[in-house]
Design an enzyme around this catalytic site. Structure first.
Site, PDB file in Angstrom:
ATOM      1  N   ASP A  27      57.995  47.270  61.678  1.00  0.00           N
ATOM      2  CA  ASP A  27      57.995  46.325  60.329  1.00  0.00           C
ATOM      3  C   ASP A  27      57.165  45.108  60.975  1.00  0.00           C
ATOM      4  OD1 ASP A  27      58.189  44.675  58.229  1.00  0.00           O
ATOM      5  OD2 ASP A  27      60.328  44.406  58.571  1.00  0.00           O
ATOM      6  N   ASN A  79      56.078  42.633  58.753  1.00  0.00           N
ATOM      7  CA  ASN A  79      56.323  41.470  58.023  1.00  0.00           C
ATOM      8  C   ASN A  79      57.640  40.909  57.863  1.00  0.00           C
ATOM      9  OD1 ASN A  79      56.910  43.328  56.158  1.00  0.00           O
ATOM     10  ND2 ASN A  79      55.670  42.672  54.483  1.00  0.00           N
ATOM     11  N   ASP A  86      60.123  42.273  56.371  1.00  0.00           N
ATOM     12  CA  ASP A  86      61.348  42.750  55.078  1.00  0.00           C
ATOM     13  C   ASP A  86      62.161  43.697  55.520  1.00  0.00           C
ATOM     14  OD1 ASP A  86      59.509  44.932  55.307  1.00  0.00           O
ATOM     15  OD2 ASP A  86      58.842  44.774  53.328  1.00  0.00           O
ATOM     16  N   ASP A 106      56.021  49.532  58.166  1.00  0.00           N
ATOM     17  CA  ASP A 106      54.642  49.392  57.135  1.00  0.00           C
ATOM     18  C   ASP A 106      53.288  49.840  58.005  1.00  0.00           C
ATOM     19  OD1 ASP A 106      53.959  47.164  58.752  1.00  0.00           O
ATOM     20  OD2 ASP A 106      55.595  46.124  57.392  1.00  0.00           O
ATOM     21  N   ASP A 159      50.883  63.681  54.836  1.00  0.00           N
ATOM     22  CA  ASP A 159      51.897  64.702  54.459  1.00  0.00           C
ATOM     23  C   ASP A 159      51.553  64.937  52.997  1.00  0.00           C
ATOM     24  OD1 ASP A 159      54.561  65.814  54.102  1.00  0.00           O
ATOM     25  OD2 ASP A 159      55.316  64.513  55.456  1.00  0.00           O
ATOM     26  N   ASP A 202      54.461  69.861  52.628  1.00  0.00           N
ATOM     27  CA  ASP A 202      55.857  70.028  52.486  1.00  0.00           C
ATOM     28  C   ASP A 202      56.478  71.131  51.571  1.00  0.00           C
ATOM     29  OD1 ASP A 202      58.323  68.102  52.652  1.00  0.00           O
ATOM     30  OD2 ASP A 202      58.295  68.451  50.407  1.00  0.00           O
ATOM     31  N   GLU A 234      54.773  73.521  55.866  1.00  0.00           N
ATOM     32  CA  GLU A 234      56.383  73.509  56.170  1.00  0.00           C
ATOM     33  C   GLU A 234      56.858  74.813  55.508  1.00  0.00           C
ATOM     34  OE1 GLU A 234      60.358  71.056  55.775  1.00  0.00           O
ATOM     35  OE2 GLU A 234      58.953  70.986  54.098  1.00  0.00           O
ATOM     36  N   HIS A 253      62.221  64.299  60.964  1.00  0.00           N
ATOM     37  CA  HIS A 253      62.753  63.351  60.127  1.00  0.00           C
ATOM     38  C   HIS A 253      64.041  64.086  59.514  1.00  0.00           C
ATOM     39  CE1 HIS A 253      60.061  65.304  57.648  1.00  0.00           C
ATOM     40  NE2 HIS A 253      60.580  64.653  56.200  1.00  0.00           N
ATOM     41  N   ASP A 254      64.076  65.411  59.390  1.00  0.00           N
ATOM     42  CA  ASP A 254      64.990  66.225  58.705  1.00  0.00           C
ATOM     43  C   ASP A 254      66.197  66.605  59.498  1.00  0.00           C
ATOM     44  OD1 ASP A 254      63.799  65.808  56.338  1.00  0.00           O
ATOM     45  OD2 ASP A 254      62.918  67.943  56.343  1.00  0.00           O
TER      46      ASP A 254
HETATM   47  O1  ISL Z   1      66.224  68.718  55.357  1.00  0.00           O
HETATM   48  C1  ISL Z   1      66.596  69.793  55.260  1.00  0.00           C
HETATM   49  C2  ISL Z   1      67.888  70.329  55.931  1.00  0.00           C
HETATM   50  O2  ISL Z   1      68.454  69.128  56.361  1.00  0.00           O
HETATM   51  C3  ISL Z   1      65.583  70.878  54.816  1.00  0.00           C
HETATM   52  O3  ISL Z   1      66.322  71.828  54.168  1.00  0.00           O
HETATM   53  C4  ISL Z   1      64.609  70.179  54.038  1.00  0.00           C
HETATM   54  O4  ISL Z   1      65.106  69.839  52.709  1.00  0.00           O
HETATM   55  C5  ISL Z   1      63.614  71.272  53.564  1.00  0.00           C
HETATM   56  O5  ISL Z   1      63.249  71.651  55.089  1.00  0.00           O
HETATM   57  C6  ISL Z   1      62.562  70.608  53.215  1.00  0.00           C
HETATM   58  O6  ISL Z   1      61.928  69.564  53.501  1.00  0.00           O
HETATM   59  C7  ISL Z   1      61.013  68.555  53.038  1.00  0.00           C
HETATM   60  O7  ISL Z   1      60.929  68.584  51.673  1.00  0.00           O
HETATM   61  C8  ISL Z   1      61.958  67.621  51.127  1.00  0.00           C
HETATM   62  C9  ISL Z   1      62.166  66.306  51.990  1.00  0.00           C
HETATM   63  O8  ISL Z   1      63.450  65.803  51.561  1.00  0.00           O
HETATM   64  C10 ISL Z   1      62.141  66.589  53.230  1.00  0.00           C
HETATM   65  O9  ISL Z   1      62.401  65.245  53.914  1.00  0.00           O
HETATM   66  C11 ISL Z   1      61.062  67.304  53.584  1.00  0.00           C
HETATM   67  O10 ISL Z   1      60.914  67.649  54.906  1.00  0.00           O
HETATM   68  C12 ISL Z   1      61.777  67.460  49.502  1.00  0.00           C
HETATM   69  O11 ISL Z   1      60.332  67.159  49.473  1.00  0.00           O
HETATM   70 CA    CA Z   2      57.512  45.802  56.291  1.00  0.00          CA
END
Ligand code: ISL
Ligand code: CA
Length: 545
Positions: free
Chosen positions: A20, A22, A24, A28, A97, A206, A260, A328-329
């Site tokens: 971050d 700034n 907040d 960013d 993405d 995605d 994905e 991130h999932d």
């Molecule tokens: O996150 C999951 C399991 O915890 C997956 O089922 C996930 O929802 C799936 O792989 C799709 O993920 C992607 O699309 C989603 C988004 O929430 C995820 O962050 C992204 O990686 C909807 O856009």
């Molecule tokens: Ca920021």
């Protein structure tokens, strides 16, 4: 260079939690710019940047309201242009993405789509998937079909004014685009091309495997709301769309696209990335399911034999795999598959896991913070959660009186584990922000942070750096054929890579017992951890040439 991505180590940035600039409390673009030298130092060749587009953040940027504008909290287009040019100056590629299975319900297209059900007058109506219900009441149970969504019980939401339902595989704020509609496809392709014209180097797509739906929208086979991927994943038309996209966007460009491909398997993968490929790479989730029994929240023990099977079957199925332990999932890998009982154990198991994964044949995708050995977050209260998936899951469980079990699931597998701020130093807010971070900082930043680890030769971070440097400078590691080595030692995962007359062997001890590998590991250790005189100590790893 053509196919540049085959020799890159990718690094995934979740911008909200990276840096971050700034105060907040929200990461960013200028924050990312300030850390590019860190990425160069680490040896990263390309970045996958999670969505930075305009979004109301119902699903943290995966609900896009304008594909060609930057999320206000992240900065503006000038910041983006600077980020891209600063990355290119450092020889780092940028992969964006691409979220085109759905938009935000606040996207202009959906607002127009919703404004009138008259398809003759309203060309946007058909941009999304609208259907009549069983009656006009809009009551639960009268949906057009019984599909469940990833995030909500039903995959349909009712629009009072037109008395129709729209489909959303994710939250009600993420309506699915209608890929049958040629105008939708053209709009998406033009948007992609405008980003390419700006100079971006590729896309991570995605849930791209779900863009085509079975047009009949049949009921799934189950009682109540039923998750029905057989009707929305890997439909025949998916391949038409992907080939069209390739032709209109990717062909003739020196780019990389990775899908994905949720619900992909070793049988259908070849249709995507084989000859006449539609995508360059794909993400498969077999490894991410290894510790689940059915739904991801039902936790099962890690099984090394299953791990070996998955790795080796995917190596046989397609020429180039993606290699990743987290994103991130997913929860943090060291908490998930390593040993976090002591700091020492955590350090050595994090190093071993890195060796196990990133010298396999394929393209490494390292998730931010993984290189520090960041662990799962000890959330203490549901109010600390930010992720819609976990929040909705807990709400559903609460209604059934299953709070405690759900909470355990969230602690182990919840997506927020991976979304806490990047740990830049051991001081306040881990050096992520001068303000109050949007999500709580993990208290483990005192022990695991970039500043301290950079100075410590024996840190997880310095080990990742060595490993990346080794891979970047070694053609066998990058291009060599893969083969499992069967040592007969159940705790050991080991493989051989071979290119021409050169080879290397990797040995990883997934247990806390010392194992003797001297019979197999003849040669010199070029990279190792907890390895001495032919023995791998607890969670040891060695690369032998
Ligand atoms: O996150 C999951 C399991 O915890 C997956 O089922 C996930 O929802 C799936 O792989 C799709 O993920 C992607 O699309 C989603 C988004 O929430 C995820 O962050 C992204 O990686 C909807 O856009
Ligand atoms: Ca920021």
């Amino acid at each position: 260079m053509k196919d540049w991505w085959k020799s890159c180590t990718f690094y995934q940035i979740y911008p909200r939690s990276f840096c971050d600039s700034n105060g907040d409390g929200i990461g960013d673009l200028r924050g990312i710019i300030s850390k590019l030298d860190y990425l160069s130092w680490l040896g990263v060749g390309a970045v996958w940047l999670c969505p930075v587009y305009k979004s109301p953040n119902a699903d943290m940027g995966y609900d896009i309201s304008d594909y060609e504008d930057i999320m206000e909290e992240f900065g503006n287009m000038a910041d983006f242009d600077e980020l891209l040019s600063e990355m290119h100056k450092r020889n780092i590629k940028l992969v964006m993405d691409l979220v085109v299975n759905h938009t935000s319900d606040e996207h202009e297209w959906f607002i127009k789509s919703k404004s009138s059900a008259d398809e003759k007058e309203n060309p946007y109506r058909d941009f999304y998937i609208w259907r009549d219900g069983k009656d006009k009441s809009g009551k639960p149970g009268t949906e057009p079909n019984n599909w469940a969504s990833f995030f909500t019980p039903s995959a349909w939401s009712f629009d009072e004014s037109s008395k129709q339902w729209y489909l959303h595989l994710f939250s009600e704020k993420q309506p699915d685009l209608n890929w049958e509609n040629e105008t939708v496809r053209d709009e998406v392709y033009s948007m992609i091309n405008r980003w390419f014209d700006k100079g971006v180097d590729g896309f991570r797509m995605d849930v791209i495997s779900c863009i085509a739906k079975d047009k009949r929208l049949p009921d799934g086979n189950g009682s109540g709301y039923t998750f029905s991927p057989e009707y929305f994943a890997f439909q025949p038309k998916l391949h038409d769309y992907l080939r069209e996209m390739r032709e209109k966007c990717f062909d003739g460009r020196n780019c990389m696209c990775v899908g994905e491909t949720t619900f992909v398997n070793t049988e259908n993968a070849g249709t995507l990335v084989g000859d006449g490929r539609e995508l360059d790479l794909l993400f498969q989730f077999d490894l991410m399911d290894i510790d689940s029994d059915g739904p991801k929240w039902n936790i099962k023990k890690f099984d090394l034999n299953r791990f070996k099977e998955i790795i080796s079957s995917w190596q046989k199925a397609i020429p180039w795999n993606t290699l990743f332990w987290s994103n991130h999932d997913q929860p943090r890998v060291v908490s998930r598959f390593g040993d976090t009982s002591t700091i020492e154990r955590r350090i050595i198991s994090a190093k071993m896991l890195a060796v196990a994964m990133y010298l396999i044949k394929g393209i490494p995708f390292i998730y931010q913070g993984e290189e520090l050995g960041m662990g799962n977050m000890p959330f203490s209260d549901p109010s600390e959660l930010r992720d819609i998936e976990s929040i909705n899951f807990l709400k559903g469980a609460d209604e059934k009186g299953e709070h405690d079990k759900a909470w355990q699931g969230i602690l182990a597998k919840g997506r927020d584990n991976a979304r806490t701020p990047m740990q830049w130093n051991g001081r306040e807010n881990a050096g992520f922000s001068a303000g109050t971070p949007w999500i709580r900082v993990n208290p483990d930043h005192k022990e695991f942070n970039a500043e301290d680890e950079m100075k410590d030769e024996s840190s997880v971070l310095n080990f990742y750096r060595k490993l990346i440097a080794f891979r970047n400078g070694n053609d066998v590691a990058k291009f060599g054929d893969f083969e499992l080595i069967e040592t007969g030692i159940p705790e050991v995962f080991s493989y051989r890579r071979a290119l021409g007359n050169k080879e290397l062997k990797v040995f990883c001890n997934f247990s806390d017992k010392t194992v003797n590998i001297s019979e197999y590991a003849k040669g010199r250790a070029v990279l190792s951890s907890e390895y001495e005189e032919g023995c791998l100590k607890a969670f040891g790893a060695a690369v032998i040439i």
